[in-house]
Structures are given as C-alpha cells and as structure tokens.
Write an enzyme that holds these catalytic residues in place. Structure first.
Site, PDB file in Angstrom:
ATOM      1  N   ASP A   1       0.869  -1.168   0.000  1.00 19.43           N
ATOM      2  CA  ASP A   1       0.000   0.000   0.000  1.00 19.43           C
ATOM      3  C   ASP A   1       0.907   1.219   0.000  1.00 19.43           C
ATOM      4  OD1 ASP A   1      -2.248   1.596   0.127  1.00 19.43           O
ATOM      5  OD2 ASP A   1      -2.422   1.452   2.303  1.00 19.43           O
TER       6      ASP A   1
ATOM      7  N   ASP B   1      -0.172   4.953   1.293  1.00 21.67           N
ATOM      8  CA  ASP B   1      -0.334   5.861   2.429  1.00 21.67           C
ATOM      9  C   ASP B   1      -0.063   5.153   3.742  1.00 21.67           C
ATOM     10  OD1 ASP B   1      -1.083   8.090   0.869  1.00 21.67           O
ATOM     11  OD2 ASP B   1      -3.102   7.267   0.666  1.00 21.67           O
TER      12      ASP B   1
ATOM     13  N   LYS C   1     -17.305  14.237   8.213  1.00 27.50           N
ATOM     14  CA  LYS C   1     -16.733  13.218   7.330  1.00 27.50           C
ATOM     15  C   LYS C   1     -16.721  13.697   5.882  1.00 27.50           C
ATOM     16  CE  LYS C   1     -16.826   8.249   6.599  1.00 27.50           C
ATOM     17  NZ  LYS C   1     -15.533   8.078   7.288  1.00 27.50           N
TER      18      LYS C   1
ATOM     19  N   HIS D   1      -9.597  15.873   0.386  1.00 27.75           N
ATOM     20  CA  HIS D   1      -8.461  15.027   0.041  1.00 27.75           C
ATOM     21  C   HIS D   1      -7.832  15.428  -1.287  1.00 27.75           C
ATOM     22  CE1 HIS D   1      -8.001  11.488   2.874  1.00 27.75           C
ATOM     23  NE2 HIS D   1      -8.940  12.207   3.437  1.00 27.75           N
TER      24      HIS D   1
END
Length: 322
Positions: free
Chosen positions: A69, A71, A220, A227
């Site tokens: 992965d 991040d 949220k 992002h």
C-alpha cells in the site's frame, strides 16, 4: 502451590523450592515489587521479551511477489499531515456548510484521538472498546469532555456492547441497517475525529443544539472532500509532509537481489505516486522500484507491464498472479 500476597502482588511459591515467584524471577518485578505491565509472567526467564517473534509457518523464501500500500505504508507522513487535513476539513465546514465562523478558530489537538478508538454515531461519543466488546470506563468522551461512568452505563445499559451494534455495517447486514458505530481504523481518520470532537465540544459549551449523526456526516464529508486539495498540496511540497526513510531503499534492493517482484496497489491519485516515484524525493518512498496500480486485475502478463497499458511497473521480468 502456596499463595501469599504482598501489597497487591500475588507471590507464588514455585514448585518444590518454596521460594515465591518474585524471588525466582526477579526480572518480572519492578523495584517496588509491582509486576512490570508488559512482562508476561508465564514466559521462561531465558526469553528475550524485546525480540521479534516470527510465525514458524511462514517461509519468506516461498514468497515471490510483494505488494505494498502507499499511504502510511511506503509513504510515512509527518504530523503536519494531520494538521493539514484538520484545517482543510474545518475550513470546508465553515465556508461551504456554513457552520459558525468561530469554529475556524478551533485548533487541532494532537494526541487527543488515537487509532483504534470507536465512535458512536447515534450517541455522539468517542470511546475505547476492548476485544471482548467491553467499554473501558473512563475512556468515553462527548466532544472533549469525559462522560461520567454512571451516564455511560445508563446510556448503554451494560458495560458490554452487542456485536450487532458495533458491527452494524457488516457485509451480511441488510442495506437498510443504519450505521451505528465506526472504528478509527486508519491514521487519516485521526484528524477527522479530532475535528468532530472539537466541533461537538464547541456546540456543548455554547449550548447549541445539534444532531450527533448529522454532525458526524458533515465532518466526514468535509474532510473527505478535502483530500483532492490535500493531494495537490502534498505533491508540490513533498518534503514538508513525507518522512525521510533512509532504510526503505536498502530493503527494496534486498528484495530485488533475492529475485522478488514488487508492485504497489493504492486508491490515492496516480499523479501523486508518479510524482514521488520520478521526483528527487523518490528515495523517501522507494519510488525507484515500485509502480502504481489502482485496481489490480486478476492476472498480469507481459502485455500489461508497461506504463501505457495499465500504469504498473513490475520489477524484473513479467509475472503472473492467478
């Protein structure tokens, strides 16, 4: 076996020796005769508790393909990343969702929320639950304020939370079942939870009525929508947000020399990994050796192993994954 007590420490006689446990194994006891909190009492005295214990069934010689992965795996972010995500989400709440302007003055509190905690969406509570689904009394917070144990037991009627309540979002649950509780499973959720608790505290202190579930979803949405902005900022200021990893290059070189194949699977934007892979900071994430694949197909072959075909850069000859 003889049992006696000194302070709160059980002193067990060891076999026929007649000596208490703490005399036979003094390394397990701190100077005040209190047991060391991280030393299991059942380990033999010759076991190094600081050693790394490997699975006996795993033979790395048989592992030929290594996937990573990105991040918080290859890319280890600095604490500045938490501040960035928090600030972007907070600004979105104020500017786009029209939350009170005073919220823009709420600063990020590092260390308040940690990975692994649970958040009760319906009740608006941040809490710690152990592996037996028992609430750890004293760890329950509404906003930034601890909730008294009496109130916690009144709200949940028990110290143990039903598994259906904790895992209401499970794969086998019907689509109409509403999400009741989430866990802070990744490090990106820490600044998000920090923002949520900060705003909830602001509402509580200023006697502003709010719905916990709506606040949760607004926060949220604000953080997640930020992002793309975050990725743009990081792309142009990599060294400000990525930790220097001086050993990852050596690690990858060792895998290559051993004939291993490497690939990267991530849901982060392609341009970020490509910029880090090619740029002067490539050593920070080992970009020299790893390529990017957004969705790994069921089988990879030589026709797919180039930038134009799928954005995958395997190391070494083409390989297949069944």
């Amino acid at each position: 076996m003889k049992v006696s007590f000194r302070r709160n420490v059980a002193l067990f006689a060891w076999r026929e020796s007649g000596k208490p446990f703490w005399k036979n194994y003094p390394q397990y006891i701190q100077p005040g005769l209190e047991p060391h909190p991280y030393r299991p009492k059942k380990l033999p005295p010759d076991v190094n508790i600081e050693a790394v214990f490997a699975c006996n069934e795993l033979d790395l010689k048989e592992v030929n393909v290594y996937g990573f992965d990105y991040d918080y795996t290859l890319a280890c972010y600095k604490p500045s990343m938490d501040y960035l995500l928090y600030n972007l989400g907070r600004d979105t709440l104020v500017k786009k969702l029209k939350y009170p302007d005073s919220i823009s003055k709420l600063d990020y509190r590092p260390g308040f929320a940690v990975r692994g905690l649970h958040y009760d969406i319906e009740k608006g509570l941040l809490l710690k639950i152990d592996s037996f689904l028992q609430i750890q009394l004293g760890s329950v917070y509404r906003g930034l304020s601890p909730v008294p144990n009496e109130e916690v037991l009144r709200l949940y009627r028990n110290k143990t939370i039903p598994i259906d309540y904790v895992e209401s979002h499970g794969r086998h649950q019907p689509a109409f079942v509403k999400l009741k509780m989430i866990q802070l499973a990744d490090l990106f959720s820490v600044p998000e939870m920090g923002l949520l608790c900060n705003v909830a505290e602001y509402f509580e202190k200023n006697h502003i009525e709010y719905h916990p579930e709506i606040l949760f979803r607004d926060v949220k949405k604000s953080v997640q929508s930020s992002h793309s902005i975050m990725h743009n900022i990081v792309e142009n200021n990599v060294t400000d947000y990525l930790e220097q990893n001086s050993t990852i290059q050596t690690y990858f070189e060792g895998l290559i020399k051993a004939g291993k194949k490497l690939f990267l699977v991530t849901n982060s934007p392609f341009r970020d990994q490509d910029a880090h892979r090619r740029g002067p900071e490539a050593k920070m994430v080992g970009g020299k050796y790893v390529g990017v694949r957004w969705q790994l197909p069921s089988k990879l072959d030589s026709s797919m192993c180039d930038v134009g075909a799928c954005g995958l850069w395997p190391v070494g000859p083409a390989f297949e994954i069944a």
